[in-house]
Scaffold this active site. Structure first.
Site, PDB file in Angstrom:
ATOM      1  CG  ASP A  79     -22.340  69.752  -5.917  1.00 37.14           C
ATOM      2  OD1 ASP A  79     -23.571  69.828  -6.445  1.00 37.14           O
ATOM      3  OD2 ASP A  79     -21.920  70.868  -5.827  1.00 37.14           O
ATOM      4  CG  HIS A 130     -15.874  79.203  -6.886  1.00 35.96           C
ATOM      5  ND1 HIS A 130     -16.923  79.591  -7.722  1.00 35.96           N
ATOM      6  CD2 HIS A 130     -15.459  78.033  -7.400  1.00 35.96           C
ATOM      7  CE1 HIS A 130     -17.029  78.811  -8.744  1.00 35.96           C
ATOM      8  NE2 HIS A 130     -16.439  77.679  -8.509  1.00 35.96           N
TER       9      HIS A 130
END
Length: 633
Positions: free
Chosen positions: A384, A408
């Protein structure tokens, strides 16, 4: 696959009601999608009482509520800076009596009224308040406040709308999963249960790379039906996050024009994120990556960062930008310059800019994927980061959008001494070579320093993991030929040769002869770490130690404390197991020599390798290469 803009919706299960000339930028929600989500992140009851539902709130008489909250605020600054939108309207459907106000903040955190209306004896009355987006360039938000007198007020709908684009581009979600079938099912269920989120989605791709498959779960058929024909379920070999997310990007751009929303499988999904990221991406001045923020799953009121960058010289991702929010509790009161409470929550009013956004949730416009290609085949870790910086090099910005968040798993509750650290180190070097000056001596120092600390801490498996990562970086782009499958297998096998990598249940300690190990806590951190490092190396060379055996909690497991033991039992960061580390002088010398050789090679070969990696990017990220890896050709 483009279509007319979706209209405003009152609540998740309602049919669109607003004119097609308006685009829902975000909904006013008063509770989270799951009971574990703190209500105060959505609405604050300032005084009195209120009954909060997901998309409805009833404010009792002589009470006040505010949406000056993480999910309740409208990020006016980001909309002014990055989009073509010049004003925003908040629309409420109300019954009862109250004063309804639209309030703004600026980059200093100071507040001002934008608009207000008194409502008397209403029954399903539509209230609209509008603000121009012309005073928020450096920062600021908008929110709604409601104050009642002797009569309460019920809000049945609250939506923020902006002018719709001529052509609206829908979004396709891509979820990459590996043996987290139950987590993935929950994420799919969150999306399937929210009609407004489904309204902006063209498809939901699940790229399943595991052996415990999502399709094997009994809920799978029902979820397929609930997603209304949007589910695209794909199976393939495990190619890591890069391969899984890349497959979704490949399929979306091959089949149509929708934007790509990458999302982890193991999140507590706030489906509103699809609405907010999609709307913002449809109104940006030019194609822009739009990322969501991460809240901590174990500590759900904490935001890890408002925007991030990568420190390439230190090979560290996830650094918080200057003036950004850094692992902050969103419900704690903000402090002024003198340290006194300001009376309002932590907002992060000042707008900051991200270099990239992690793929726990990140929307990438279709045309950017078509131009840049697919991810590097680096398995996972830093994929990413690389893609975000590759986009920046082509003139495409990343915006991390406040209020577009999901939960998360907390990173600091995952032990760093695992096989995936191989990819963290190797890939950090690759990405740094691609997107920074990559000073060889500095990179060599970082690797050497990390290995030295691991050796002093008796983490021989951890040390060899980092050394192997650097050695494979030195192999050049050919190391990426198979997408990382062999590297993943090799590093697991290599680490298995080192007993300190084994996680033991604490109940097994008596079998290891460690039943009565004393707990020895650390002294304060040293003021001169380099001096302590030299002392510990000297003690290692002469065979000296302060403690023959002991146990150390995870919080005290720094190298400068653990290096004082001959044998030590260390708690894992995940708090579910322990590792047993035993001093091994021979292993220390062998690995130190190997690390020194790697450092010399980095210094000597770094410039050449940087050129090789940069030259290889077009071929590595091309769809032909990925079709080969996917077995499609």
């Amino acid at each position: 696959m483009s279509r007319s803009a979706p209209s405003a919706t009152a609540e998740p299960e309602a049919e669109p009601t607003a004119p097609a000339t308006r685009l829902v930028a975000q909904r006013g929600l008063f509770r989270g999608p799951d009971p574990v989500c703190p209500d105060e992140l959505y609405t604050t009851v300032v005084s009195g009482a209120a009954e909060r539902e997901r998309a409805r709130i009833t404010v009792q008489p002589f009470s006040a509520v505010s949406t000056d909250t993480y999910f309740g605020r409208f990020p006016a600054s980001h909309w002014q800076r990055w989009t073509v939108v010049t004003e925003v309207t908040v629309e409420l459907v109300v019954s009862g009596s109250a004063k309804v106000s639209l309030v703004a903040s600026d980059f200093r955190g100071e507040t001002r009224p934008e608009a207000a209306v008194d409502v008397h004896g209403a029954t399903d009355q539509v209230v609209t308040l509008t603000a121009k987006l012309d005073k928020f360039l450096d920062g600021g938000f908008l929110w709604v406040e409601i104050a009642t007198d002797d009569t309460g007020l019920a809000v049945d709908r609250l939506v923020w709308t902006v002018a719709a684009p001529e052509v609206y581009r829908p979004t396709s979600v891509v979820i990459c999963t590996f043996n987290r079938a139950d987590d993935c099912v929950r994420t799919l269920g969150a999306l399937a249960g929210d009609d407004a989120a489904l309204g902006v989605l063209d498809a939901v791709y699940v790229v399943d790379q595991g052996t415990d498959t999502v399709q094997s779960r009994p809920q799978f058929t029902d979820l397929d039906n609930a997603l209304g024909g949007r589910l695209r379920y794909l199976r393939q070999p495990n190619l890591g996050g890069a391969g899984g997310f890349g497959r979704g990007m490949y399929e979306v751009t091959k089949s149509g024009e929708s934007n790509v929303l990458l999302m982890d499988d193991d999140v507590l999904c706030e489906p509103e994120i699809a609405v907010r990221l999609s709307a913002f991406a449809n109104r940006t001045q030019r194609p822009t990556l739009v990322g969501g923020q991460m809240l901590r799953l174990l500590h759900p009121t904490r935001l890890i960062a408002s925007a991030e960058y990568a420190d390439f010289n230190q090979l560290i991702p996830g650094q918080v930008v200057h003036n950004g929010l850094d692992d902050i509790d969103l419900l704690e009161p903000a402090l002024d310059a003198s340290g006194e409470p300001t009376g309002h929550p932590v907002r992060g009013d000042r707008r900051v800019e991200a270099d990239y956004n992690a793929w726990w949730s990140c929307l990438i416009p279709n045309e950017i994927v078509r131009e840049l290609g697919l991810p590097l085949p680096i398995f996972f870790q830093w994929d990413d980061v690389e893609y975000g910086y590759r986009a920046r090099s082509r003139g495409y910005n990343t915006v991390t959008l406040p209020g577009a968040g999901l939960w998360h798993a907390d990173f600091d509750w995952k032990d760093g001494d695992k096989w995936n650290e191989y990819f963290a180190v190797r890939n950090s070097m690759i990405v740094s070579a691609l997107h920074s000056a990559f000073p060889p001596k500095q990179i060599a120092r970082v690797i050497t320093s990390r290995v030295a600390r691991a050796l002093l801490g008796m983490q021989y498996g951890f040390a060899v993991t980092m050394i192997k990562a650097a050695e494979d970086f030195l192999e050049g782009p050919r190391a990426l030929h198979d997408g990382g499958q062999q590297a993943a297998a090799d590093i697991r096998k290599l680490r298995a040769e080192y007993p300190d990598t084994v996680a033991h249940p604490v109940g097994k300690l008596p079998e290891l002869g460690l039943a009565g190990v004393p707990l020895i806590q650390a002294a304060p951190a040293p003021k001169s770490p380099r001096l302590v490092l030299l002392k510990r190396l000297a003690h290692l060379a002469t065979g000296r130690s302060a403690h023959p055996v002991g146990a150390v909690p995870s919080v005290d497991s720094s190298w400068w404390h653990v290096s004082q033991f001959e044998k030590v039992v260390v708690t894992d960061a995940a708090q579910d197991a322990v590792r047993v580390r035993v001093r091994d002088k021979a292993a220390t010398i062998e690995l130190a020599k190997r690390a020194a050789q790697v450092a010399r090679r980095i210094i000597a070969e770094g410039p050449r390798l940087q050129e090789e990696y940069r030259a290889a990017v077009p071929a590595l990220t091309d769809k032909d290469n990925w079709e080969r890896l996917y077995g499609l050709r």
